[in-house]
Write an enzyme that holds these catalytic residues in place. Structure first.
Site, PDB file in Angstrom:
ATOM      1  N   PRO A  87       0.848  -1.197   0.000  1.00 48.71           N
ATOM      2  CA  PRO A  87       0.000   0.000   0.000  1.00 48.71           C
ATOM      3  C   PRO A  87       0.883   1.246   0.000  1.00 48.71           C
ATOM      4  CG  PRO A  87       0.316  -0.708   2.253  1.00 48.71           C
ATOM      5  CD  PRO A  87       1.143  -1.644   1.379  1.00 48.71           C
ATOM      6  N   ALA A 144      -4.672   4.920   4.160  1.00 50.10           N
ATOM      7  CA  ALA A 144      -3.988   3.825   3.461  1.00 50.10           C
ATOM      8  C   ALA A 144      -4.965   2.981   2.679  1.00 50.10           C
ATOM      9  CB  ALA A 144      -3.257   2.946   4.471  1.00 50.10           C
ATOM     10  N   ASN A 145      -4.428   2.214   1.745  1.00 46.73           N
ATOM     11  CA  ASN A 145      -5.196   1.186   1.060  1.00 46.73           C
ATOM     12  C   ASN A 145      -4.923  -0.152   1.732  1.00 46.73           C
ATOM     13  OD1 ASN A 145      -5.984   3.048  -0.885  1.00 46.73           O
ATOM     14  ND2 ASN A 145      -5.690   1.574  -2.536  1.00 46.73           N
ATOM     15  N   ARG A 146      -5.858  -1.066   1.601  1.00 47.71           N
ATOM     16  CA  ARG A 146      -5.705  -2.404   2.158  1.00 47.71           C
ATOM     17  C   ARG A 146      -4.866  -3.222   1.181  1.00 47.71           C
ATOM     18  NH1 ARG A 146      -8.850  -4.227   6.198  1.00 47.71           N
ATOM     19  NH2 ARG A 146     -10.686  -2.937   5.995  1.00 47.71           N
ATOM     20  N   SER A 147      -3.659  -3.532   1.539  1.00 48.43           N
ATOM     21  CA  SER A 147      -2.814  -4.353   0.670  1.00 48.43           C
ATOM     22  C   SER A 147      -1.742  -5.012   1.516  1.00 48.43           C
ATOM     23  CB  SER A 147      -2.140  -3.478  -0.394  1.00 48.43           C
ATOM     24  OG  SER A 147      -1.116  -4.192  -1.049  1.00 48.43           O
TER      25      SER A 147
END
Ligand code: C5P
Length: 226
Positions: free
Chosen positions: A17, A29-32
């Site tokens: 992310p 944030a992005n979920r990664s």
């Protein structure tokens, strides 16, 4: 040579992310998990490529034999990507945050009488599109990813055109993708490789297997071009 089909090739991979600061202690944030991107870097190194992995914040170890650049934000990721060019292949597997806070504070935002802060967002650079549209130093093969929950292939075709990349690896991240536990953070992935020539739909397999199959397809494509 057999087993090292990317010997003499250079490859750039983005993974994980990005974190976009709100203040010194908070972020968007992005979920990664970074699992798919890191697996691609590892598979490419095993195939003989000289690999630079530009990674956002993840809990995974640095893959052995890979040159890893750690970044936090989308803008840092773009700078690290541009510093790694030129390369033969670039694979953009990172889940980049689309927006950042317009003016992140130097001090922690305090709770108080003023109530909840209003965060003004601005768009982040699109790293994949920026690299794909370069006139000088565009990698001969640019691969993007797309996480879709519906109309996976149609949306991937549209993304291929809009971003200007050569391939889109599209995965179905919907809850009913058929993958137990889901794709996000999980160990399996079901992908469609969308190119100007058509679509290859691969069976659900581990992210390691997807990485190896993608590296094999990349090696075949590079061989065909030279
Ligand atoms: O538009 P979308 O985020 O679905 O596109 C996904 C693809 O674009 C991925 O390959 C991702 O790494 C890349 N991307 C990027 N920079 C952004 C947003 C997405 O490189 N700011």
């Amino acid at each position: 040579p057999a087993g090292r089909p990317l010997a003499g090739r250079t490859m750039l991979v983005t993974s994980g992310p990005t974190h976009e600061p709100i203040d010194p202690v908070r972020y968007i944030a992005n979920r990664s998990s970074g699992k798919q991107g890191h697996a691609i870097a590892r598979a490419a190194a095993a195939a003989g490529a000289a690999v630079t992995l530009v990674s956002g914040p993840v809990t995974l170890p640095d893959p052995p034999g890979v040159s890893v650049v750690h970044v936090e934000s989308a803008r840092e990721m773009l700078a690290a990507v541009e510093a790694a060019l030129p390369v033969d292949v670039a694979v953009f597997a990172a889940a980049v945050a689309d927006w950042r806070v317009a003016s992140a504070g130097d001090q922690k935002i305090k709770k108080g009488a003023a109530g909840a802060p209003q965060l003004a967002l601005v768009e982040n650079p699109d790293i994949l599109a920026t690299v794909s549209k370069r006139t000088a130093g565009r990698p001969p093969l640019v691969v993007g990813f797309a996480a879709e929950t519906q109309n996976v292939v149609t949306n991937a075709r549209e993304k291929l055109a809009r971003k200007g990349c050569d391939w889109i690896v599209a995965n179905d991240v919907s809850a009913d993708s058929g993958i137990a536990g889901g794709v996000m953070g999980g160990d399996s992935n079901s992908v469609h490789v969308v190119t100007a020539d058509g679509v290859d739909s691969w069976p659900a397999q581990s992210k390691e297997e997807v990485a190896r199959a993608l590296v094999a397809r990349i090696a075949a494509a590079l061989k065909e071009r030279t």
